[in-house]
Structure formats: C-alpha cells, structure tokens
Enzyme design. Structure first.
Site, PDB file in Angstrom:
ATOM      1  N   PHE A 236       0.844  -1.185   0.000  1.00 33.43           N
ATOM      2  CA  PHE A 236       0.000   0.000   0.000  1.00 33.43           C
ATOM      3  C   PHE A 236       0.884   1.242   0.000  1.00 33.43           C
ATOM      4  O   PHE A 236       2.080   1.165   0.273  1.00 33.43           O
ATOM      5  CB  PHE A 236      -0.933  -0.002   1.210  1.00 33.43           C
ATOM      6  CG  PHE A 236      -1.904  -1.145   1.216  1.00 33.43           C
ATOM      7  CD1 PHE A 236      -2.920  -1.211   0.274  1.00 33.43           C
ATOM      8  CD2 PHE A 236      -1.801  -2.167   2.149  1.00 33.43           C
ATOM      9  CE1 PHE A 236      -3.821  -2.267   0.269  1.00 33.43           C
ATOM     10  CE2 PHE A 236      -2.694  -3.228   2.159  1.00 33.43           C
ATOM     11  CZ  PHE A 236      -3.707  -3.273   1.202  1.00 33.43           C
TER      12      PHE A 236
ATOM     13  N   GLU B  70     -14.831 -15.715  -5.996  1.00 33.92           N
ATOM     14  CA  GLU B  70     -15.159 -15.846  -4.581  1.00 33.92           C
ATOM     15  C   GLU B  70     -16.338 -16.777  -4.321  1.00 33.92           C
ATOM     16  O   GLU B  70     -16.414 -17.383  -3.252  1.00 33.92           O
ATOM     17  CB  GLU B  70     -15.464 -14.468  -3.979  1.00 33.92           C
ATOM     18  CG  GLU B  70     -14.249 -13.562  -3.879  1.00 33.92           C
ATOM     19  CD  GLU B  70     -14.498 -12.349  -3.013  1.00 33.92           C
ATOM     20  OE1 GLU B  70     -15.606 -12.228  -2.435  1.00 33.92           O
ATOM     21  OE2 GLU B  70     -13.590 -11.508  -2.910  1.00 33.92           O
TER      22      GLU B  70
ATOM     23  N   GLU C 146      -4.151 -15.744  -3.461  1.00 34.13           N
ATOM     24  CA  GLU C 146      -4.289 -14.452  -2.797  1.00 34.13           C
ATOM     25  C   GLU C 146      -4.540 -14.616  -1.298  1.00 34.13           C
ATOM     26  O   GLU C 146      -4.959 -13.669  -0.624  1.00 34.13           O
ATOM     27  CB  GLU C 146      -5.420 -13.649  -3.446  1.00 34.13           C
ATOM     28  CG  GLU C 146      -5.144 -13.306  -4.901  1.00 34.13           C
ATOM     29  CD  GLU C 146      -6.219 -12.420  -5.521  1.00 34.13           C
ATOM     30  OE1 GLU C 146      -7.118 -11.969  -4.781  1.00 34.13           O
ATOM     31  OE2 GLU C 146      -6.149 -12.170  -6.726  1.00 34.13           O
TER      32      GLU C 146
END
Length: 377
Positions: free
Chosen positions: A196, A284, A331
């Site tokens: 980030f 997902e 992930e």
C-alpha cells in the site's frame, strides 16, 4: 530514477512503450530526450500481447525495429530501473544501425506477443496509464529497489488506473464548483511505499468565504478502486453473503473480526467496474451473473483515503447450499459464503450483525427495488 541493481557498461537500445517519447520526456527530461538518437535493430519486430498490455517485446522476424540509442550513463541507469520494474527481462547484446554505422548495444527482450505493436493504438489504450504509473515509480525509486517494486507493479498500475478514472466529470449542482486546480499544493511526499502507499500533502485550499486557508498538512492512504456485488436471486428471494477475516476490524480491537460482506475485489488496471464485479463473483462464489444492477459509486472514507467503491446488485441463480467456500489460494483468501433469505438478511441489519457499510447500503437499496426485481424475474 534510483539505482538499478543491474550495471551496464555499454549503451542501450530501447523501443516500443519504453521508448515512447512522452515517457522518455517524463523520465529523462527534455535535455535527456534531446541527447537520444534514433536507431534500428534488423531482423526483429516489436510485438505485444492481445489486450491492454502496458509493455511490448521483440520477436524475431523480418524488417527493422525502430528505437533509440541511449549512451548517457544517467539515462541508461534510469531506463534500466524502469525496465526491471516492468519485467522486461535481462539485457541481451545486439548490433543496431545508428548514425549511419553499426554499433554494439544492449536491449531488453520485453514481453513479446503475436500482435504487431502500433504506437497509436497502444498509446490510446495504455499511454496515460503508463505515464501516471511512472509518476508513482519516480516518487519511490530512490527508496525501493526495482526488483521489489516489480513485485508490486499490479498495485501501481491499479492505483494509476484509479487516478485516471477520477478525471471523469462529476456534477456540482449543490456543492461548490471549485476545482482541484484552485488548491495550492505546497509539498507532497510519500510516507510509506509498500504493498500500500500513503502520501503527505502540505496545501492551501479555497474557503467558502472566498479566502485561502492557512497551510494545512494532511496524510492520505492511496488505494485502488474496488467493485462490490450483492448476489441476489429474485425468483427464490435469497442472497449470498461473503464472510472473511478483516484486518481493519481486528486492528480496531473488534472481538469478532470476521465480517459479513458483499462479494468484493480490487479493480485491476484496464478493467471496468462491471468486469471486476463479474470476475470476483466467479472467484469468490463460483457465480455467473445474469445481469448487474448499479447501486452507487462512492468514496468510502474520503477524509483520508482515495478508495472508490463501485457497488452493484448481481442478479443470479443461487445454489441450495446454505454455506460454501470460496476465494483464491494464491491471494491467501479464506472465504465462507452464506445463502440466506431476504428477511433474515434484513434482520442482520436490525441486530447490528451486518456492520459493513456496503452490505447495509446494498440491502437497503434491495429493500427499495425488491418488488421490481421480483416482478421482472
């Protein structure tokens, strides 16, 4: 640009996106650009992969690949850093035609494909994205090794894509029509550059009384845009919720940091919100959506984050299983899915168990539109 681990003793031959004049002007400055000379590499063509690939590569063939002969050591260093960030491969020796004679040089094989690379079409698709990404790369290059930044390139490109999307005009019928161009930016620096990114600004901005504010210092979290989908089956009047561990809740001290949410995911560079929404539902929850109903596009925490949410309701057929598993191991996702009826979902809002903002907003929107959706089903 910062120092790349790779040390080259000779000049470079650069081509394609890496040799695009607007990028070179940004990276090297006009003086550096003026010192470059056109060169050609015989027996090779510049090719790219299908789609919105940022970089291109060299494919053996007929004709000549046109590019630049770079001999200035500082320019070589800067371009080597960029080439490593964009995974252009280790340099290989070539002989190029330069200034009416042949010259030895090194070049990067790049990322070749089966499509001839054309600058005009590529620039329209990816040119602005590359320039905005280059701005972030320039901010962190003195502190972050090129190999490390290469591992985070997709985040850099996603943040650049979000910045480009932010340029779209938005209404100002009630709020002030004052533009960002009227803000006086005194200083800007990167305070954290990991997976980030955060920045610190010192600025002055116009006040509602017509004066300028005193200088203020603000820190922001520079995020990507995200797409979120609440899957809904209007025939069976039930929906799917995602449950997963959330670091923000844990870091706040929440004793139950597992959260009920819509399906959600970061937008990759070049994706539309709709494309991301459909991709994330497959990854997902294994769901193939029939259609998407837009709910809103909104900043989630504009006081300190750039993150924009694109929120949808996804019409689909939901399975009978009440609980399932989902997510991508690559992930590190550990996701549980719940299929529940509409009434039970609204009870979660009333009890406070649904404490995720996008989920609450989606359920309230569904409550308003439910009769229409069920009738059209």
């Amino acid at each position: 640009m910062g120092v790349a681990p790779l040390v080259l003793n000779g000049p470079l031959f650069i081509y394609g996106p890496l040799g695009w004049t607007p990028l070179l002007q940004k990276v090297l400055g006009q003086d550096g650009l003026d010192r470059l000379r056109i060169a050609h590499l015989g027996g090779f063509a510049v090719t790219s992969r299908e789609g919105a690939a940022v970089m291109a590569g060299l494919s053996a063939g007929t004709g000549q690949a046109e590019g630049w002969f770079v001999s200035d050591p500082d320019a070589v260093e800067r371009l080597c850093y960029l080439a490593e960030v964009f995974a252009m491969g280790p340099p290989v020796p070539v002989v190029v035609d330069h200034a009416g004679a042949q010259a030895d040089a090194l070049t990067f094989p790049g990322q070749p494909g089966d499509t001839p690379w054309h600058q005009g079409g590529w620039a329209k698709l990816s040119g602005d994205l590359l320039l905005v990404a280059a701005d972030e790369i320039a901010e962190v290059c003195t502190d972050v090794p090129a190999a490390e930044l290469a591992g985070r390139l997709q985040m850099v490109l996603s943040r650049a894509s979000a910045r480009l999307a932010a340029r779209a005009a938005v209404p100002a019928d009630l709020r002030s029509a004052t533009t960002a161009g009227e803000v006086e930016e005194i200083a800007c620096s990167v305070t954290h550059a990991g997976y980030f990114l955060s920045r610190e600004y010192t600025l002055r901005h116009p006040r509602f009384d017509g004066t300028m504010s005193a200088p203020v210092r603000r820190e922001i979290f520079v995020a990507t845009d995200a797409a979120l989908v609440l899957p809904y089956d209007p025939v069976r009047d039930r929906l799917l919720l995602v449950e997963q561990f959330r670091m923000g809740a844990y870091g706040r001290g929440d004793p139950r940091p597992w959260m009920l949410e819509p399906v959600a995911g970061r937008m990759d560079a070049g994706e539309t919100p709709e494309q991301t929404a459909r991709r994330e539902c497959l990854e997902e929850a294994g769901l193939d959506l029939q259609n998407l109903e837009p709910i809103s596009s909104h900043y989630c925490t504009p006081g300190y984050s750039t993150e924009m949410f694109h929120l949808f309701l996804g019409v689909c057929d939901l399975p009978d299983e009440a609980v399932g598993q989902g997510g991508l191991p690559s992930e590190h996702e550990d996701i549980r899915t719940h299929v529940i009826g509409f009434e039970r979902a609204m009870a979660l809002v009333d009890s406070g168990e649904a404490n995720n903002g996008p989920l609450i907003l989606s359920l309230l929107w569904l409550e308003r539109e439910r009769a229409r959706l069920r009738a059209s089903a």
